[in-house]
Design a protein around this motif. Structure first.
Motif, PDB file in Angstrom:
ATOM      1  N   SER A  83       0.875  -1.151  -0.024  1.00 14.17           N
ATOM      2  CA  SER A  83       0.036  -0.134  -0.222  1.00 14.17           C
ATOM      3  C   SER A  83       0.884   1.192   0.144  1.00 14.17           C
ATOM      4  CB  SER A  83      -0.892  -0.088   1.164  1.00 14.17           C
ATOM      5  OG  SER A  83      -1.405  -1.109   1.445  1.00 14.17           O
ATOM      6  N   SER A  84       1.920   1.175   0.803  1.00 13.88           N
ATOM      7  CA  SER A  84       2.801   2.415   0.852  1.00 13.88           C
ATOM      8  C   SER A  84       3.622   2.791  -0.506  1.00 13.88           C
ATOM      9  CB  SER A  84       3.810   2.236   1.921  1.00 13.88           C
ATOM     10  OG  SER A  84       3.269   2.229   3.140  1.00 13.88           O
ATOM     11  N   ILE A  85       3.857   1.453  -1.108  1.00 16.19           N
ATOM     12  CA  ILE A  85       4.593   1.679  -2.477  1.00 16.19           C
ATOM     13  C   ILE A  85       3.465   2.518  -3.231  1.00 16.19           C
ATOM     14  CG2 ILE A  85       5.257   0.388  -4.460  1.00 16.19           C
ATOM     15  CD1 ILE A  85       6.234  -1.629  -2.495  1.00 16.19           C
ATOM     16  N   ILE A  86       2.367   1.868  -3.427  1.00 16.77           N
ATOM     17  CA  ILE A  86       1.380   2.571  -4.236  1.00 16.77           C
ATOM     18  C   ILE A  86       1.153   4.216  -3.964  1.00 16.77           C
ATOM     19  CG2 ILE A  86      -0.905   2.469  -5.005  1.00 16.77           C
ATOM     20  CD1 ILE A  86      -0.957  -0.514  -4.421  1.00 16.77           C
ATOM     21  N   ARG A  87       1.201   4.215  -2.852  1.00 12.40           N
ATOM     22  CA  ARG A  87       0.703   5.756  -2.380  1.00 12.40           C
ATOM     23  C   ARG A  87       2.098   6.546  -2.790  1.00 12.40           C
ATOM     24  NH1 ARG A  87      -0.475   4.075   3.066  1.00 12.40           N
ATOM     25  NH2 ARG A  87      -2.556   3.412   2.751  1.00 12.40           N
ATOM     26  N   VAL A  88       3.330   6.150  -2.591  1.00 18.45           N
ATOM     27  CA  VAL A  88       4.471   6.833  -3.107  1.00 18.45           C
ATOM     28  C   VAL A  88       4.485   7.027  -4.387  1.00 18.45           C
ATOM     29  CG1 VAL A  88       7.066   6.730  -3.046  1.00 18.45           C
ATOM     30  CG2 VAL A  88       5.778   6.193  -1.033  1.00 18.45           C
ATOM     31  N   LEU A  89       4.233   6.081  -5.041  1.00 21.98           N
ATOM     32  CA  LEU A  89       4.350   6.126  -6.537  1.00 21.98           C
ATOM     33  C   LEU A  89       3.277   6.955  -7.267  1.00 21.98           C
ATOM     34  CD1 LEU A  89       4.463   2.243  -7.715  1.00 21.98           C
ATOM     35  CD2 LEU A  89       6.284   3.969  -7.911  1.00 21.98           C
TER      36      LEU A  89
ATOM     37  N   ILE B 177       7.329   6.465   4.147  1.00 22.70           N
ATOM     38  CA  ILE B 177       6.525   7.624   4.338  1.00 22.70           C
ATOM     39  C   ILE B 177       7.114   8.837   4.899  1.00 22.70           C
ATOM     40  CG2 ILE B 177       4.400   8.380   5.266  1.00 22.70           C
ATOM     41  CD1 ILE B 177       3.506   6.384   3.265  1.00 22.70           C
ATOM     42  N   LEU B 178       7.915   8.321   5.781  1.00 20.01           N
ATOM     43  CA  LEU B 178       8.389   9.478   6.714  1.00 20.01           C
ATOM     44  C   LEU B 178       9.639  10.199   5.945  1.00 20.01           C
ATOM     45  CD1 LEU B 178       7.965   8.169  10.319  1.00 20.01           C
ATOM     46  CD2 LEU B 178       6.355   9.512   8.945  1.00 20.01           C
ATOM     47  N   GLY B 179      10.582   9.145   5.630  1.00 18.84           N
ATOM     48  CA  GLY B 179      11.919   9.681   5.165  1.00 18.84           C
ATOM     49  C   GLY B 179      12.044   9.998   3.509  1.00 18.84           C
ATOM     50  N   ASP B 180      13.288  10.109   2.917  1.00 22.08           N
ATOM     51  CA  ASP B 180      13.407  10.389   1.760  1.00 22.08           C
ATOM     52  C   ASP B 180      13.310   9.186   1.102  1.00 22.08           C
ATOM     53  OD1 ASP B 180      13.336  12.793   2.525  1.00 22.08           O
ATOM     54  OD2 ASP B 180      15.565  12.883   2.965  1.00 22.08           O
ATOM     55  N   PHE B 181      12.941   7.956   1.800  1.00 25.94           N
ATOM     56  CA  PHE B 181      13.415   6.491   0.782  1.00 25.94           C
ATOM     57  C   PHE B 181      12.386   6.510  -0.441  1.00 25.94           C
ATOM     58  CE2 PHE B 181      15.340   5.203   4.776  1.00 25.94           C
ATOM     59  CZ  PHE B 181      16.438   4.453   4.045  1.00 25.94           C
ATOM     60  N   GLY B 182      11.226   7.393  -0.145  1.00 25.80           N
ATOM     61  CA  GLY B 182      10.203   7.286  -1.371  1.00 25.80           C
ATOM     62  C   GLY B 182      10.891   7.919  -2.756  1.00 25.80           C
ATOM     63  N   ASP B 183      11.568   9.128  -2.399  1.00 24.10           N
ATOM     64  CA  ASP B 183      12.122   9.514  -3.475  1.00 24.10           C
ATOM     65  C   ASP B 183      13.207   8.552  -4.261  1.00 24.10           C
ATOM     66  OD1 ASP B 183      10.599  11.987  -3.346  1.00 24.10           O
ATOM     67  OD2 ASP B 183      12.311  12.852  -2.187  1.00 24.10           O
ATOM     68  N   ALA B 184      14.171   8.174  -3.416  1.00 29.22           N
ATOM     69  CA  ALA B 184      15.001   7.033  -3.763  1.00 29.22           C
ATOM     70  C   ALA B 184      14.504   6.001  -4.575  1.00 29.22           C
ATOM     71  CB  ALA B 184      15.947   6.798  -2.750  1.00 29.22           C
ATOM     72  N   MET B 185      13.144   5.337  -3.843  1.00 27.84           N
ATOM     73  CA  MET B 185      12.795   4.218  -4.639  1.00 27.84           C
ATOM     74  C   MET B 185      12.323   4.620  -5.981  1.00 27.84           C
ATOM     75  SD  MET B 185       9.467   2.063  -3.448  1.00 27.84           S
ATOM     76  CE  MET B 185       8.350   3.134  -4.280  1.00 27.84           C
ATOM     77  N   VAL B 186      11.551   5.860  -6.319  1.00 32.57           N
ATOM     78  CA  VAL B 186      10.974   6.033  -7.322  1.00 32.57           C
ATOM     79  C   VAL B 186      11.960   6.315  -8.427  1.00 32.57           C
ATOM     80  CG1 VAL B 186       9.701   7.789  -8.878  1.00 32.57           C
ATOM     81  CG2 VAL B 186       8.961   6.982  -6.602  1.00 32.57           C
ATOM     82  N   ALA B 187      13.292   6.903  -8.052  1.00 32.94           N
ATOM     83  CA  ALA B 187      14.263   7.275  -9.021  1.00 32.94           C
ATOM     84  C   ALA B 187      15.038   5.777  -9.327  1.00 32.94           C
ATOM     85  CB  ALA B 187      15.381   7.881  -7.923  1.00 32.94           C
ATOM     86  N   ALA B 188      15.154   4.633  -8.368  1.00 37.28           N
ATOM     87  CA  ALA B 188      15.616   3.656  -8.692  1.00 37.28           C
ATOM     88  C   ALA B 188      14.847   2.803  -9.791  1.00 37.28           C
ATOM     89  CB  ALA B 188      15.924   2.785  -7.196  1.00 37.28           C
ATOM     90  N   ILE B 189      13.651   2.657  -9.360  1.00 34.92           N
ATOM     91  CA  ILE B 189      12.864   1.867 -10.221  1.00 34.92           C
ATOM     92  C   ILE B 189      12.171   2.476 -11.573  1.00 34.92           C
ATOM     93  CG2 ILE B 189      11.693   0.458  -8.554  1.00 34.92           C
ATOM     94  CD1 ILE B 189       9.195   2.127  -8.653  1.00 34.92           C
ATOM     95  N   CYS B 190      12.491   3.751 -11.779  1.00 37.26           N
ATOM     96  CA  CYS B 190      11.964   4.468 -12.799  1.00 37.26           C
ATOM     97  C   CYS B 190      13.313   4.582 -13.850  1.00 37.26           C
ATOM     98  CB  CYS B 190      11.638   5.915 -12.698  1.00 37.26           C
ATOM     99  SG  CYS B 190       9.900   5.885 -12.066  1.00 37.26           S
ATOM    100  N   THR B 191      14.410   4.352 -13.289  1.00 36.83           N
ATOM    101  CA  THR B 191      15.656   4.342 -14.112  1.00 36.83           C
ATOM    102  C   THR B 191      15.739   2.834 -14.672  1.00 36.83           C
ATOM    103  OG1 THR B 191      16.955   3.773 -12.288  1.00 36.83           O
ATOM    104  CG2 THR B 191      17.011   6.229 -13.201  1.00 36.83           C
TER     105      THR B 191
END
Lengths: 283, 344
Positions: free
Chosen positions: A231-237, A267-281
């Motif tokens: 669920s969190s992955i979906i929210r971040v995406l 949700i709380l940290g910057d991992f969301g940005d990192a994750m999106v960057a990683a999987i989109c590349t």
């Protein structure tokens, strides 16, 4: 520039107030207006052209239904012989009593007793997955749940994203290897739940008790954690406005496991940005 | 305030919360808050204003994430108005008002929205308009004129925990508020000029009221006021460190958690709102409210209050640090504005 762009068939983004083309050569469609003999966009979105008709499809809007779409909805009202369903559309959808599976075989007639006990099938607040069957004259959609794939939703939680982010896929029932099932409603409602065993029951012997049950099955801790992680992955995406596909969930989930990120930090940290960057590349 | 949930969703949320390490939908632990963003001085025409959001994914992308990420967002603004004073009071008042944007509650009908607004207004009013919190420097001319402090708040989005967000916004806006400095003006009939050999012919100065002996003897002499300095923003409100913050404990028997999302809010039977202030580090309880259909016993409340004090102190320290930072930024902003205007 205008007409050439339209000819190439590429997606073009516009903002409200932007000139799209001349009104002499083209007709204005939804999301546009004519001012001073120019077709001007009234919403932000992508320009689409069908022959001489120019429309702008808004990037952020309510769900525009099409027949055959899979939607996840919530019952808002029980009315005579029908349920009203909130499906993130402009109007509430309608689910007729005649378009649900009733206990005791599919081919039987609807009885008065069925009408009297409609709340035993679906009551207010219940979530269900259904297919768009047809449209009424006023544009409201009519749903049906006449398949064992459809029906009441259990053992999980709902995530809401903008409807444009849900692509049309081969199947909207996705089973992730982490023991989590996803139902991607095209209306932006996504149901994340525990993996269900495919039942071998035929249409005849369908188990009304199970289909219309209001009880959750036993969901163990690891599955709950997996559900909240997905669920969190979906929210971040969705926060990063990334269109959702089944491969993306898998990559994101594996990335999280590799990096040993807690769901909370997403949700709380910057991992969301990192994750999106990683999987989109990777894509 | 509540989203309709199905029975299975409620059961799922409750059983997750009651499982051995409590689990929440977004993976937070029971005492975790979502990210909070505070910004003051957002409304140029107000005397003090603040925007507080809880759970917006990124402040920089706030606009982009609207609707997608959700999160609770509240804007509070303070406007000071000159108001007459009644016979018995010393004047000045604090009036609170809460409006809810219909976009925040699309499922509510307009009478239901009005009910919600008046509920929240009464909570805010009973706490912030209380005489013990009344700032003394609202008086302009004693016995005649005072500032009426109007605190207006708008809820733009509600993704749960709206009262905590609301109280934080109010506190931030009140701390941000500046009361214009005034001096009293006295009119005297021209004929009397010879009788009173006074240097200041018709103007007597005094910050926030008369200070000279002459005026205290003749209080009726002062009838009006003027702004001391157009450039000066004025002074801060007195008693600024006693405006409380609110902590909502969401209670499910045998456990409690903070900062519920709207889904969690509708799945739990009981909420306890506790309002604490820490003037000079000393905890002061300003209000306590229970909401919901559930019940609780007294011994439990005592423990909960202890916990609530701890949470509120954390929130208070965090908010204080942020507000101090905003205040430093504010003076820089004001200076830039001043020089910019003078150059023109």
């Amino acid at each position: 520039m205008d007409i050439d762009d339209l000819e190439t068939g590429e997606f073009r983004l516009t903002c409200p107030g932007e000139t799209i083309t001349s009104a002499h050569d083209f007709m204005r469609g939804h999301g546009t207006y004519v001012d001073d003999e120019l077709v001007i966009a009234s919403v932000a979105g992508t320009v689409q052209r069908v022959n001489k008709l120019v429309t702008v499809r808004a990037a952020r809007s309510r769900y525009n239904a099409e027949v055959g779409d899979l939607v996840v909805g919530r019952i808002t009202e029980v009315q005579p012989r029908r349920w009203k369903v909130d499906a993130n559309s402009r109007q509430d959808a309608v689910l007729m009593l005649s378009s649900v599976n009733l206990p005791g075989g599919v081919q039987r007639r609807k009885l008065e007793s069925d009408e009297l006990q409609m709340r035993t099938f679906f009551e207010e607040g219940d979530l269900l997955v259904a297919e768009v069957q047809a449209f009424f004259a006023d544009g409201a959609m009519s749903l049906h749940t006449r398949s064992l794939k459809f029906g009441k939703l259990r053992n999980g939680q709902l995530v809401i994203v903008p409807p444009v982010l849900v692509r049309r896929l081969k199947s909207h029932f996705i089973a992730l290897p982490c023991g989590v099932d996803l139902i991607l409603g095209l209306n932006g409602y996504i149901w994340v739940c525990k993996h269900m065993q495919d039942s071998d029951q035929g249409e005849e012997g369908f188990d009304a008790e199970a289909v219309y049950s209001n009880q959750n099955d036993e969901v163990d801790g690891p599955t709950r954690i997996a559900i909240s992680r997905v669920s969190s992955i979906i929210r971040v995406l969705a926060d990063h406005f990334v269109p959702l596909t089944d491969t993306l969930f898998l990559e994101a989930y594996n990335w999280l496991i590799e990096q040993e990120v807690n769901t909370k930090d997403l949700i709380l940290g910057d991992f969301g940005d990192a994750m999106v960057a990683a999987i989109c590349t990777v894509r | 305030m509540t989203t309709a949930l199905s029975k299975v969703e409620i059961a799922y949320i409750r059983s997750s919360l009651l499982s051995a390490p409590p689990l929440r939908a977004d993976g937070r632990s029971p005492e975790d808050f979502r990210p909070i963003a505070v910004e003051t001085g957002i409304a140029p025409l107000a005397n003090g204003s603040a925007r507080v959001s809880i759970g917006k994914p990124h402040t920089s992308r706030e606009k982009e994430a609207e609707g997608a990420g959700g999160g609770t967002e509240v804007v509070a603004a303070v406007k000071l108005e000159v108001d007459g004073v009644g016979e018995d009071k010393e004047g000045g008042k604090v009036v609170c008002n809460v409006s809810c944007s219909p976009a925040a509650y699309p499922h509510l009908s307009s009478p239901a929205l009005d009910d919600l607004q008046s509920d929240l207004t009464s909570v805010l009013g009973s706490v912030l308009s209380h005489p013990s919190l009344y700032p003394k420097n609202l008086v302009i001319v004693p016995g005649q004129k005072a500032w009426a402090l109007r605190l207006d708040t708008i809820i733009f989005a509600d993704a749960g925990n709206v009262l905590d967000c609301l109280m934080m916004a109010c506190r931030a806006a009140l701390v941000d508020t500046r009361v214009p400095s005034t001096r009293s003006v006295e009119y005297r009939a021209p004929g009397k000029r010879n009788e009173v050999p006074d240097d200041t012919m018709d103007v007597d100065e005094g910050r926030n009221g008369p200070s000279s002996l002459l005026e205290t003897r003749e209080p009726s002499g002062v009838v009006d006021f003027e702004l001391a300095d157009y450039w000066d923003e004025g002074g801060v409100l007195e008693a600024r460190d006693s405006w409380p913050v609110c902590v909502t404990l969401n209670m499910l028997p045998t456990m409690h958690f903070l900062d519920a999302t709207s889904q969690e809010e509708s799945a739990i039977p009981l909420r306890l709102h506790v309002l604490f202030a820490f003037p000079g580090g000393k905890p002061t309880l300003h209000g306590m409210r229970m909401a919901g259909a559930g019940t609780s016993d007294l011994s439990q409340i005592r423990v909960l209050l202890k916990n609530a004090e701890k949470y509120a102190r954390n929130m208070w320290t965090g908010l204080e640090a942020k507000l101090a930072e905003e205040e430093a930024r504010r003076s820089i902003k004001a200076r830039e504005k001043f020089y910019g205007r003078r150059r023109r």
